[in-house]
Every structure is written in C-alpha cells, then in structure tokens.
Design a protein around this motif. Structure first.
Motif, short mmCIF file in Angstrom:
data_model
loop_
_atom_site.label_atom_id
_atom_site.label_comp_id
_atom_site.label_asym_id
_atom_site.label_seq_id
_atom_site.Cartn_x
_atom_site.Cartn_y
_atom_site.Cartn_z
N ILE A 136 0.88 -1.16 0.00
CA ILE A 136 0.00 0.00 0.00
C ILE A 136 0.92 1.22 0.00
N THR A 137 0.81 2.05 -1.03
CA THR A 137 1.70 3.22 -1.13
C THR A 137 1.02 4.51 -0.69
N GLU A 138 -0.31 4.49 -0.64
CA GLU A 138 -1.06 5.68 -0.22
C GLU A 138 -2.43 5.22 0.25
N SER A 139 -2.90 5.81 1.34
CA SER A 139 -4.21 5.41 1.86
C SER A 139 -4.84 6.57 2.60
N LEU A 140 -6.09 6.88 2.26
CA LEU A 140 -6.86 7.91 2.95
C LEU A 140 -8.26 7.36 3.17
N LEU A 141 -8.60 7.14 4.43
CA LEU A 141 -9.89 6.57 4.80
C LEU A 141 -10.77 7.68 5.36
N GLN A 142 -11.97 7.86 4.80
CA GLN A 142 -12.89 8.90 5.30
C GLN A 142 -14.28 8.36 5.46
#
Length: 142
Positions: A136-142
């Motif tokens: 996983i190189t980028e993760s944004l959980l909203q």
C-alpha cells in the motif's frame, strides 16, 4: 607379494581421489546454491513492480477510501502480464474494498490482511509467474 602391495597402493590412491572429488563437488554445489536464493536488489524489485494509481472506493460501512498500490512480481514477464491485466486488478481491488468496513482496514493488521487477500486473488488471475508482494503506497480513509 609385490603385486598385492602395488594393488593396495593403487586402491588407496583411487579412494583418496574419489574423496577429494566428492568434497569439491559438495563445496561447488553449496556455493552455487547460495546465488540462487539471493535476495533481489531494490533495482530488481522496482524493475518487476507495477504501480496501481489511486483508486477511490465505497466501503460497506458507508465510508470511502482512496488507496494506491505497488505490486511486486517475480520477473519482467509477469510484470508485463500484470500491466495487461490492469483493469482486472482494479476491479478486484474495488470488489474487495466494497466488502470491507472502515474498521477492517484501520490498523496494521487490517492493512496486512488486505495486502495478503489481494495478493492471493491477483495470483488467481495470473497465468505467467506470480505476485511476490502487494504494497500500500497511499491510503486515505474517510
């Protein structure tokens, strides 16, 4: 009597030569075996990796996630196949994420589980070679 001594000496020399040859063979096999199991360099890893750009997906918990991956393959031929299967991989990722809740992805264990699940499912698609690792190189959980 002289023939017996000569025969014994020849037999001893033959055994000694055989032992030396066997020892040399074992040493050569041991050192050549280490080269095959050598870890790939970072350049090798990057050469055999495919970037999956940012994907936005709805989660089962009515949250959404923006996430990017780097998928490491075992060789260049496998990388080429994975690049051609890009649309299938994205579909798999979206399907996996749509079944997950925000709590499932949060934390180290959740991310590792997602990486392992994706690795297994993408390997199911592949015909040439296999996937070594999913990052996983980028993760944004909203």
């Amino acid at each position: 009597m002289k023939n017996n001594k000569l025969l014994m000496i020849m037999l001893m020399m033959l055994v000694a030569i055989t032992l030396v040859g066997a020892i040399a063979l074992v040493i050569v096999m041991k050192f050549s075996g280490e080269d095959e199991t050598k870890e790939p360099t970072i350049d090798d890893v990057l050469e055999a990796s495919v970037d999956i750009p940012q994907i936005t997906a709805n989660l089962a918990s009515d949250d959404y996630i923006r996430i990017s991956f780097k998928i490491q393959t075992e060789n260049k031929k496998t990388k080429e196949e994975l690049q051609k299967r890009d649309f299938q991989v994205k579909n798999l990722i979206i399907q996996e994420l749509s079944e997950m809740k925000a709590e499932d992805i949060q934390g180290k264990e959740g991310q590792i589980k997602l990486q392992e699940d994706l690795k297994t499912k993408i390997n199911g698609l592949m015909q040439e070679g296999k996937i070594v690792q999913v990052y996983i190189t980028e993760s944004l959980l909203q």
